[in-house]
Design an enzyme around this catalytic site. Sequence first.
Site, PDB file in Angstrom:
ATOM      1  N   HIS A 188      -2.003 -68.491 -26.384  1.00  0.00           N
ATOM      2  CA  HIS A 188      -1.772 -68.257 -27.808  1.00  0.00           C
ATOM      3  C   HIS A 188      -2.739 -67.190 -28.333  1.00  0.00           C
ATOM      4  O   HIS A 188      -3.771 -66.927 -27.724  1.00  0.00           O
ATOM      5  CB  HIS A 188      -1.959 -69.556 -28.601  1.00  0.00           C
ATOM      6  CG  HIS A 188      -0.923 -70.591 -28.285  1.00  0.00           C
ATOM      7  ND1 HIS A 188      -1.088 -71.493 -27.256  1.00  0.00           N
ATOM      8  CD2 HIS A 188       0.284 -70.854 -28.856  1.00  0.00           C
ATOM      9  CE1 HIS A 188      -0.017 -72.276 -27.203  1.00  0.00           C
ATOM     10  NE2 HIS A 188       0.823 -71.909 -28.151  1.00  0.00           N
ATOM     11  N   SER A 197       5.232 -71.998 -31.201  1.00  0.00           N
ATOM     12  CA  SER A 197       3.816 -72.227 -31.499  1.00  0.00           C
ATOM     13  C   SER A 197       3.060 -70.946 -31.825  1.00  0.00           C
ATOM     14  O   SER A 197       2.025 -70.991 -32.493  1.00  0.00           O
ATOM     15  CB  SER A 197       3.133 -72.942 -30.324  1.00  0.00           C
ATOM     16  OG  SER A 197       3.302 -72.206 -29.120  1.00  0.00           O
ATOM     17  N   ASP A 245      11.397 -70.548 -23.557  1.00  0.00           N
ATOM     18  CA  ASP A 245      12.641 -70.338 -22.810  1.00  0.00           C
ATOM     19  C   ASP A 245      12.334 -69.771 -21.431  1.00  0.00           C
ATOM     20  O   ASP A 245      12.925 -70.191 -20.424  1.00  0.00           O
ATOM     21  CB  ASP A 245      13.550 -69.359 -23.570  1.00  0.00           C
ATOM     22  CG  ASP A 245      13.949 -69.885 -24.931  1.00  0.00           C
ATOM     23  OD1 ASP A 245      15.055 -70.441 -25.059  1.00  0.00           O
ATOM     24  OD2 ASP A 245      13.149 -69.740 -25.873  1.00  0.00           O
TER      25      ASP A 245
END
Length: 291
Positions: A242, A62, A169
């Site tokens: 983000h 993303s 991850d």
Amino acid sequence: MYHLSVLFSSILVLVNSALFKDYGIPGWACEPQVMKRSAQVPSSVHSLRFADIDIIGALGDSLTAGNGAGALNQNVQAVLQTENRGLVFSVGGDSDLNQHVSLANILKKFNPKLYGFSLGSGPVYDFGSAQFNAAVPGAKAINLTSQAIDLVDIAKSWKLVHIFIGGNDACDWCANPQDETADLFERRIIDAIKILKENLPRKLCPCVQNKNFTTEQLRGLCKDYIVNGSVDLSLFAPDCFHFSAYGHAVVGKNLWNNLLQTIPHKECPFIRTTKNSFNCGKYWTSVSQRR
């Protein structure tokens, strides 16, 4: 050529729009000989100039899809719903370098015909927006092979492919450490790179790593992003994870600087490799007289 911090004739400035904070470099100029293409398409990466790169692409999650980069007014929902791919630090092509720093916008200065950069907002299946940005929100290293396969039909021109993965991850490791080991993470990235290596002629996959950072050095880096003793939240989208448009621009500048840790100049204008850094003359080629 010099690092962005010293390369440009004008001072790095913040470009503020009425909508959000951004970061551009107005009026950038570079040494003319370094800006030129090769007279012939290079047959070796050791003779590759920045202007020889015709295509740019990316794999990732993303962060590379640009989730929330243009989100306003603490609208967390917009982070989840909107992929602002045109603002991404690597392949975002919205506007130009005067208004927004990204690797793609910098390369457009060298090659105005650069192709593959993302524009506007849209999911990965919207080619008009995504172009060769194959990133998918939520992706992990195990998903990179399918993204790499999406890029294997790119033309035989020289291309730069950027890979940025790992956040998801790391989060999943907490719940499933046996399925998210460091060795598996490394192997999954290598598998994707092998697909690109075996199926994409004339590609450049820049490797950005430094395993020798000390704790103190990391603390020093963090200080660059602190304002008056607090984290500069303008670097982030409303979810505080983000990147914002400004954050993408700052990361884009640092990515470019990392690529130029060995600085090209008119006597050796190539993207540096271990071989041409040792003996540039061996790989010398003439430049095109056309821009």
